[in-house]
Design a protein around this motif. Structure first.
Motif, PDB file in Angstrom:
ATOM      1  N   ASN A 808      57.282  83.807  -3.760  1.00 47.20           N
ATOM      2  CA  ASN A 808      57.816  85.171  -3.774  1.00 47.20           C
ATOM      3  C   ASN A 808      56.964  86.144  -2.979  1.00 47.20           C
ATOM      4  O   ASN A 808      57.420  87.231  -2.624  1.00 47.20           O
ATOM      5  CB  ASN A 808      57.933  85.672  -5.221  1.00 47.20           C
ATOM      6  N   SER A 809      55.718  85.769  -2.686  1.00 48.99           N
ATOM      7  CA  SER A 809      54.796  86.725  -2.077  1.00 48.99           C
ATOM      8  C   SER A 809      55.193  87.117  -0.659  1.00 48.99           C
ATOM      9  O   SER A 809      54.795  88.175  -0.178  1.00 48.99           O
ATOM     10  CB  SER A 809      53.376  86.145  -2.067  1.00 48.99           C
ATOM     11  N   ILE A 810      55.984  86.279   0.029  1.00 44.91           N
ATOM     12  CA  ILE A 810      56.346  86.593   1.413  1.00 44.91           C
ATOM     13  C   ILE A 810      57.768  87.136   1.520  1.00 44.91           C
ATOM     14  O   ILE A 810      58.243  87.388   2.631  1.00 44.91           O
ATOM     15  CB  ILE A 810      56.211  85.351   2.320  1.00 44.91           C
ATOM     16  N   LEU A 811      58.446  87.309   0.406  1.00 38.42           N
ATOM     17  CA  LEU A 811      59.819  87.784   0.426  1.00 38.42           C
ATOM     18  C   LEU A 811      59.847  89.286   0.183  1.00 38.42           C
ATOM     19  O   LEU A 811      58.983  89.848  -0.474  1.00 38.42           O
ATOM     20  CB  LEU A 811      60.649  87.060  -0.635  1.00 38.42           C
ATOM     21  N   GLY A 812      60.833  89.936   0.700  1.00 35.81           N
ATOM     22  CA  GLY A 812      60.973  91.372   0.524  1.00 35.81           C
ATOM     23  C   GLY A 812      60.522  92.146   1.752  1.00 35.81           C
ATOM     24  O   GLY A 812      59.676  91.700   2.532  1.00 35.81           O
ATOM     25  N   GLU A 813      61.095  93.328   1.909  1.00 30.41           N
ATOM     26  CA  GLU A 813      60.811  94.155   3.074  1.00 30.41           C
ATOM     27  C   GLU A 813      59.364  94.612   3.115  1.00 30.41           C
ATOM     28  O   GLU A 813      58.742  94.655   4.185  1.00 30.41           O
ATOM     29  CB  GLU A 813      61.747  95.356   3.079  1.00 30.41           C
ATOM     30  N   LEU A 814      58.799  94.939   1.952  1.00 30.55           N
ATOM     31  CA  LEU A 814      57.414  95.406   1.919  1.00 30.55           C
ATOM     32  C   LEU A 814      56.462  94.318   2.371  1.00 30.55           C
ATOM     33  O   LEU A 814      55.532  94.566   3.152  1.00 30.55           O
ATOM     34  CB  LEU A 814      57.058  95.879   0.503  1.00 30.55           C
ATOM     35  N   SER A 815      56.688  93.103   1.886  1.00 31.66           N
ATOM     36  CA  SER A 815      55.832  91.991   2.283  1.00 31.66           C
ATOM     37  C   SER A 815      55.936  91.734   3.779  1.00 31.66           C
ATOM     38  O   SER A 815      54.931  91.478   4.450  1.00 31.66           O
ATOM     39  CB  SER A 815      56.207  90.730   1.501  1.00 31.66           C
ATOM     40  N   GLU A 824      46.893  82.073   5.847  1.00 25.74           N
ATOM     41  CA  GLU A 824      47.439  80.832   6.402  1.00 25.74           C
ATOM     42  C   GLU A 824      48.500  80.239   5.488  1.00 25.74           C
ATOM     43  O   GLU A 824      49.533  79.741   5.951  1.00 25.74           O
ATOM     44  CB  GLU A 824      46.310  79.824   6.621  1.00 25.74           C
ATOM     45  N   GLY A 825      48.238  80.293   4.176  1.00 27.54           N
ATOM     46  CA  GLY A 825      49.211  79.746   3.235  1.00 27.54           C
ATOM     47  C   GLY A 825      50.526  80.474   3.271  1.00 27.54           C
ATOM     48  O   GLY A 825      51.590  79.857   3.163  1.00 27.54           O
ATOM     49  N   GLU A 826      50.503  81.792   3.436  1.00 29.74           N
ATOM     50  CA  GLU A 826      51.747  82.558   3.476  1.00 29.74           C
ATOM     51  C   GLU A 826      52.528  82.289   4.766  1.00 29.74           C
ATOM     52  O   GLU A 826      53.757  82.177   4.737  1.00 29.74           O
ATOM     53  CB  GLU A 826      51.420  84.043   3.334  1.00 29.74           C
ATOM     54  N   TRP A 827      51.827  82.172   5.885  1.00 30.99           N
ATOM     55  CA  TRP A 827      52.530  81.817   7.121  1.00 30.99           C
ATOM     56  C   TRP A 827      53.089  80.394   7.038  1.00 30.99           C
ATOM     57  O   TRP A 827      54.150  80.096   7.598  1.00 30.99           O
ATOM     58  CB  TRP A 827      51.606  81.948   8.328  1.00 30.99           C
ATOM     59  N   SER A 828      52.394  79.515   6.338  1.00 32.80           N
ATOM     60  CA  SER A 828      52.894  78.154   6.149  1.00 32.80           C
ATOM     61  C   SER A 828      54.173  78.161   5.323  1.00 32.80           C
ATOM     62  O   SER A 828      55.124  77.422   5.611  1.00 32.80           O
ATOM     63  CB  SER A 828      51.823  77.294   5.475  1.00 32.80           C
ATOM     64  N   GLN A 829      54.223  79.014   4.298  1.00 34.33           N
ATOM     65  CA  GLN A 829      55.448  79.130   3.508  1.00 34.33           C
ATOM     66  C   GLN A 829      56.591  79.677   4.358  1.00 34.33           C
ATOM     67  O   GLN A 829      57.734  79.214   4.247  1.00 34.33           O
ATOM     68  CB  GLN A 829      55.204  80.047   2.314  1.00 34.33           C
ATOM     69  N   TRP A 830      56.274  80.663   5.204  1.00 34.20           N
ATOM     70  CA  TRP A 830      57.318  81.220   6.072  1.00 34.20           C
ATOM     71  C   TRP A 830      57.887  80.146   6.995  1.00 34.20           C
ATOM     72  O   TRP A 830      59.102  80.074   7.210  1.00 34.20           O
ATOM     73  CB  TRP A 830      56.725  82.365   6.898  1.00 34.20           C
ATOM     74  N   GLU A 831      57.038  79.300   7.554  1.00 34.26           N
ATOM     75  CA  GLU A 831      57.512  78.234   8.432  1.00 34.26           C
ATOM     76  C   GLU A 831      58.376  77.243   7.658  1.00 34.26           C
ATOM     77  O   GLU A 831      59.387  76.751   8.172  1.00 34.26           O
ATOM     78  CB  GLU A 831      56.331  77.512   9.076  1.00 34.26           C
ATOM     79  N   THR A 832      57.990  76.961   6.416  1.00 34.52           N
ATOM     80  CA  THR A 832      58.791  76.044   5.604  1.00 34.52           C
ATOM     81  C   THR A 832      60.167  76.616   5.316  1.00 34.52           C
ATOM     82  O   THR A 832      61.171  75.890   5.342  1.00 34.52           O
ATOM     83  CB  THR A 832      58.072  75.739   4.282  1.00 34.52           C
ATOM     84  N   TRP A 833      60.233  77.937   5.060  1.00 33.46           N
ATOM     85  CA  TRP A 833      61.539  78.573   4.898  1.00 33.46           C
ATOM     86  C   TRP A 833      62.379  78.394   6.167  1.00 33.46           C
ATOM     87  O   TRP A 833      63.594  78.163   6.102  1.00 33.46           O
ATOM     88  CB  TRP A 833      61.363  80.067   4.608  1.00 33.46           C
ATOM     89  N   GLY A 834      61.753  78.489   7.318  1.00 33.15           N
ATOM     90  CA  GLY A 834      62.483  78.317   8.572  1.00 33.15           C
ATOM     91  C   GLY A 834      63.059  76.925   8.718  1.00 33.15           C
ATOM     92  O   GLY A 834      64.215  76.752   9.128  1.00 33.15           O
ATOM     93  N   TRP A 835      62.283  75.911   8.368  1.00 32.46           N
ATOM     94  CA  TRP A 835      62.787  74.546   8.479  1.00 32.46           C
ATOM     95  C   TRP A 835      63.821  74.244   7.396  1.00 32.46           C
ATOM     96  O   TRP A 835      64.715  73.415   7.618  1.00 32.46           O
ATOM     97  CB  TRP A 835      61.641  73.543   8.421  1.00 32.46           C
ATOM     98  N   TYR A 836      63.737  74.925   6.266  1.00 28.58           N
ATOM     99  CA  TYR A 836      64.775  74.781   5.244  1.00 28.58           C
ATOM    100  C   TYR A 836      66.101  75.308   5.778  1.00 28.58           C
ATOM    101  O   TYR A 836      67.150  74.659   5.629  1.00 28.58           O
ATOM    102  CB  TYR A 836      64.353  75.542   3.985  1.00 28.58           C
ATOM    103  N   ARG A 837      66.081  76.479   6.416  1.00 35.05           N
ATOM    104  CA  ARG A 837      67.294  77.023   7.034  1.00 35.05           C
ATOM    105  C   ARG A 837      67.847  76.062   8.070  1.00 35.05           C
ATOM    106  O   ARG A 837      69.061  75.817   8.138  1.00 35.05           O
ATOM    107  CB  ARG A 837      67.007  78.377   7.693  1.00 35.05           C
ATOM    108  N   SER A 869      66.563  82.880  -5.826  1.00 37.79           N
ATOM    109  CA  SER A 869      67.779  83.550  -5.352  1.00 37.79           C
ATOM    110  C   SER A 869      68.030  83.257  -3.888  1.00 37.79           C
ATOM    111  O   SER A 869      69.163  82.992  -3.470  1.00 37.79           O
ATOM    112  CB  SER A 869      67.667  85.058  -5.581  1.00 37.79           C
ATOM    113  N   LEU A 870      66.966  83.275  -3.082  1.00 37.11           N
ATOM    114  CA  LEU A 870      67.135  82.997  -1.657  1.00 37.11           C
ATOM    115  C   LEU A 870      67.469  81.538  -1.411  1.00 37.11           C
ATOM    116  O   LEU A 870      68.294  81.223  -0.541  1.00 37.11           O
ATOM    117  CB  LEU A 870      65.867  83.392  -0.899  1.00 37.11           C
ATOM    118  N   LEU A 871      66.846  80.641  -2.151  1.00 32.59           N
ATOM    119  CA  LEU A 871      67.174  79.213  -2.024  1.00 32.59           C
ATOM    120  C   LEU A 871      68.658  78.981  -2.261  1.00 32.59           C
ATOM    121  O   LEU A 871      69.323  78.274  -1.491  1.00 32.59           O
ATOM    122  CB  LEU A 871      66.351  78.394  -3.006  1.00 32.59           C
TER     123      LEU A 871
END
Length: 882
Positions: A808-815, A824-837, A869-871
């Motif tokens: 949840n830490s990388i979701l939302g407009e404020l984040s 690094e961990g948060e950018w890694s999560q963002w990349e994983t969201w991209g590959w999930y899409r 919710s996003l998943l």
């Protein structure tokens, strides 16, 4: 001797086959096709072509064929073919004279040509060749402006295509193509005004032809396109180029969805009542005298009905999945909305959201797609494109403007080079996948650079910088990987020269930042295309350091863990390696491996760890022998397949993947290749590779995401599972057809024999096709592989859910606004969201087939938070649920 040799050469030369002689029909067709190919081209060339056609006016089918070939393969010449047909609708007079050039009994043949051309259009309609249909509609639109086609029939034609948009359950691909036919037809008619009305006796506001015919009908068609475009809003979140996970609406800049980009200029034309005086299309027919309107009867287009969609049954498995000729999954390329990037400002390249801008971009895309078979010709045509638009549309080459008046005309015009490169890159980066293989777009840009390095080179450099800047703004991970691939290939064609110093400040960003990832991937691809030391010399010193994490510390190569004499298992590994090098009998090697395992247990290894050590030595030894070349690798694998199968039982599959991954840890390309061959030989299964790709990330603290390298393994495993199903399905269909044919022949012979009283009639001719052992085995194999495919997809989906739940830490407009502070961990999560899409959109057709099961298994029991919710929202968009 010399004279004799000379005579022999002369004899051979004299007996060469002469070039084929063109028939009059071929010459006539070529004359039409090559209209405008001369460097200097004017209205007199059109007149001369018309006169040449009239000399063979009886060959109407050949003439119409020449028009058809030209319209669907050279759309940039369409206005000039309209002028040619305009001339053929009237008696011709010589330049400066009054007497007709043709015989007194000559009847204009324009109508006959259109009648024959319409038959070709109907053939395209029956085959649903959408691009050809759309280009023909462009032709009809310009003919309507010229007064050759009846406006009401043109309106009815567009309404027939608009009716497709209102069909219940219409597929997105069918609706998109029908909408493009309608919308582009309206723009071509409604966005074109006669530029020389003084030479015409017809209404000088020809751009309003269809709108004046029926304002309500035109408005209704635009409403139909709008309604269809809005019906697919839920799926847009999967394919937007900028993956800003908090953005739900259409607020992103520099990304243009195709249908919305078409609707915006249509709305502009509708609001202005289709009064537009800024057409980019020339009207060469205005250079000729128009016939008396009372004598010129417009051609009435026949009524049509767009046939229903045809399913590609020959390339479809029992679940409805599509494959190409190489058994590779294709899914449905037109299943999602198409987004194109705008890299430059509207002062440099035309705004796609205007009538002129959309028409130019559509023209460029068509040329790029049509000339995929000849990239050199495509590059030449793209650079010469300004000559086919009205003067002042594009800036001329430096020094081309002849006087101050001409220069003023180009003050606010666009740059052809930037426009071309922007369109090519947008097509190359189309997601889920481009229309052609990415290498085509790579090579097309290279050809453009060769043709005009002084003008194309700067445009390419600016495009690279624009795309690089978008990496920090959320450029989609698949697009980013494709960008790094193109960058490396482009650099390889130009001595790997790039101003890397511009990106030096970004070395201080987190290691998993998209810009750092891009640099790392680009260098990796460059090394594959060249060699380590050469690429090292092209980078600044600051990027050589290990902490920069741009250049690997060593050249990619094998890492044999048992090559060190101090290793505790050195002697055992060397004994095994010597057997393999000596090509010992596979049974002897299997027995030796079993003895090694027992010796390890006796020396203190546990019964659980000993098999793992043995598997590591076997796999690494085989890979070490095969590391010299790809053929060495395949020979070693195939020679000792029984050995690999013997050690792959139980937990052995995971150990085999671990050993192979360790051996090639410095060369990920070889990891992908080895894993693919292990799946091909069925030493491991696709689901084992999926588990391995996700598992290594779960033991690295906060860095639990999926990288581009690991996605390549997942993609390969899923494609392998899907490809096996396709192959088995085709085998099953072939066997069933063979059985049906045999049954039909037997029945025919029996019925024929029944007419002969002396022949005994067989009663047991009804054969159950599925009772055949071959068919039964094929059906059993198909069901087994289909279950494997289903399990592989389910495992990938569940692994993604497990990796992303709670992020949840990388979701939302404020984040997102604070992304410059991400770890690094948060950018890694963002990349994983991209590959999930990307996983969802790339395999959506397969996921839909088992959506109920997957949803129950993978999404059950999740906590209610932003990540969950996003998943679920992305999943719902995949299976078309709001």
């Amino acid at each position: 001797m010399a004279p004799e040799r000379y005579n022999r050469r002369r004899y051979r030369d004299d007996h060469r086959e002469p070039p084929p002689v063109e028939t009059p029909e071929q010459k006539l067709r070529a004359t039409i096709i090559h209209l405008g190919d001369l460097p200097i081209f004017d209205s007199e060339d059109i007149r001369r072509t018309a006169e040449a056609i009239i000399q063979q006016q009886d060959a109407i089918s050949v003439i119409a064929d020449g028009f058809k070939i030209s319209i669907i393969n050279q759309p940039f010449k369409t206005p000039y073919y309209v002028a040619l047909l305009f001339l053929l609708h009237q008696p011709l007079t010589p330049t400066g004279g009054e007497e007709p050039t043709t015989t007194p009994d000559y009847t204009p043949i324009g109508r006959s040509i259109l009648e024959e051309f319409w038959r070709g259009f109907q053939a395209f309609l029956d085959k649903q060749a959408w691009r050809e249909l759309r280009l023909c509609i462009h032709f009809f639109a310009h003919l309507t402006v010229a007064g050759i086609i009846d406006p009401s029939s043109m309106l009815s034609l567009l309404q027939s295509f608009a009716a497709v948009l209102d069909e219940p359950g219409v597929s997105y691909g069918r609706g998109l193509n029908a909408g493009l036919c309608v919308g582009e037809g309206l723009i071509r008619v409604g966005g074109t005004v006669r530029t020389n009305p003084s030479k015409l006796s017809l209404n000088n506001q020809a751009g309003r032809i269809l709108y004046e015919e029926s304002p309500q009908a035109v408005s209704d068609m635009i409403v139909s396109i709008t309604g269809f475009a809005e019906s697919v809003n839920s799926t847009k979140i999967l394919v937007r180029p900028l993956a800003q996970l908090h953005v739900l609406g259409e607020t992103q800049s520099r990304s243009n969805e195709l249908l919305k980009s078409l609707l915006t200029p249509l709305q502009q034309l509708l609001e202005s009542k289709f009064l537009n005086d800024a057409s980019v299309f020339p009207q060469p027919f205005t250079d000729f005298i128009s016939p008396d309107p009372s004598e010129m009867t417009p051609f009435v287009l026949p009524s049509i009905l767009v046939p229903p969609e045809v399913m590609e049954m020959e390339n479809m498995d029992l679940s409805g999945n599509l494959y190409d000729e190489d058994n590779k999954p294709t899914g449905r390329k037109d299943e999602f909305p198409e987004y194109y990037l705008s890299l430059f400002d509207n002062e440099i390249t035309p705004d796609i959201r205007t009538p002129s801008g959309y028409s130019i971009h559509a023209m460029l895309r068509d040329i790029i797609n049509i000339f995929e078979v000849n990239r050199k010709e495509c590059a030449r045509i793209l650079l010469e494109l300004p000559r086919w638009f009205t003067q002042g549309t594009f800036k001329p080459k430096p020094g081309a403007a002849s006087d101050e008046t001409d220069q003023a005309l180009y003050d606010k015009s666009w740059q052809i080079e930037s426009t071309v490169i922007e369109t090519i890159l947008s097509s190359m980066l189309l997601i889920p996948e481009p229309q052609h293989k990415p290498v085509y777009y790579f090579s097309l840009i290279t050809e453009l650079c060769k043709l005009s390095p002084s003008t194309i080179g700067p445009a390419v450099g600016k495009s690279i910088r624009k795309l690089y800047a978008l990496l920090g703004d959320g450029l989609d991970v698949e697009m980013a990987d494709r960008f790094s691939d193109w960058f490396a290939v482009h650099m390889s064609n130009f001595n790997f020269l790039w101003v890397w110093k511009e990106w030096l400040p970004d070395v201080n960003l987190p290691s998993n930042h998209p810009k750092r990832t891009f640099m790392r991937r680009a260098v990796e691809y460059e090394i594959r295309l060249s060699y380590y030391d050469r690429i090292l010399k092209t980078l600044p010193e600051a990027m050589h350091a290990p902490e920069a994490n741009v250049m690997p510390s060593q050249a990619p190569g094998p890492e044999y863990d048992y090559d060190d004499p101090s290793h505790p298992h050195y002697d055992a590994a060397q004994s095994l390696l010597n057997l393999l090098r000596g090509r010992s009998n596979v049974n002897d090697v299997v027995n030796h491996v079993e003895t090694m395992k027992n010796n390890l247990i006796e020396s203190g290894e546990s019964e659980q760890s000993a098999p793992t050590v043995v598997r590591s030595m076997v796999i690494q030894s085989l890979l070490y022998i095969g590391s010299r070349s790809f053929s060495h690798f395949l020979n070693a694998m195939e020679r000792y397949l029984p050995l690999l199968r013997a050690i792959s039982n139980g937990e052995g599959k995971s150990d085999i993947l671990d050993a192979a991954g360790d051996f090639w840890r410095k060369n990920w390309q070889m990891v992908v290749i080895v894993f693919d061959k292990l799946m091909q030989y069925q030493i491991v299964e696709p689901i084992n590779v999926v588990v391995w790709a996700f598992a290594p990330r779960s033991v690295k603290g906060n860095n639990t995401g999926l990288t581009t390298s690991e996605w390549q393994l997942i993609r390969g495993s899923v494609n392998k599972a899907i490809g096996r199903v396709a192959i088995s399905k085709r085998k099953l269909v072939a066997l069933r057809k063979e059985e049906d044919d045999a049954h039909a022949r037997m029945k025919a012979r029996t019925e024929g024999a029944g007419m002969d009283v002396d022949t005994e009639v067989r009663e047991d001719v009804n054969v159950n096709v599925d009772s055949s052992p071959a068919v039964a085995n094929a059906l059993k194999n198909y069901n087994t592989l289909a279950l494997e495919q289903k399990n592989t997809l389910a495992r990938v989906l569940s692994e993604f859910v497990a990796s992303l739940r709670g992020s949840n830490s990388i979701l939302g407009e404020l984040s997102w606004s604070r992304r410059s502070q991400w770890s690094e961990g948060e950018w890694s999560q963002w990349e994983t969201w991209g590959w999930y899409r990307h996983f969802l959109r790339a395999y959506s057709h397969h996921l839909k087939a088992h959506s109920v099961t997957f949803e129950a298994v993978c999404f059950a029991g999740l906590e209610s938070d932003d990540a969950t919710s996003l998943l679920k929202r992305l999943w719902s968009a995949t299976i078309d649920q709001d």
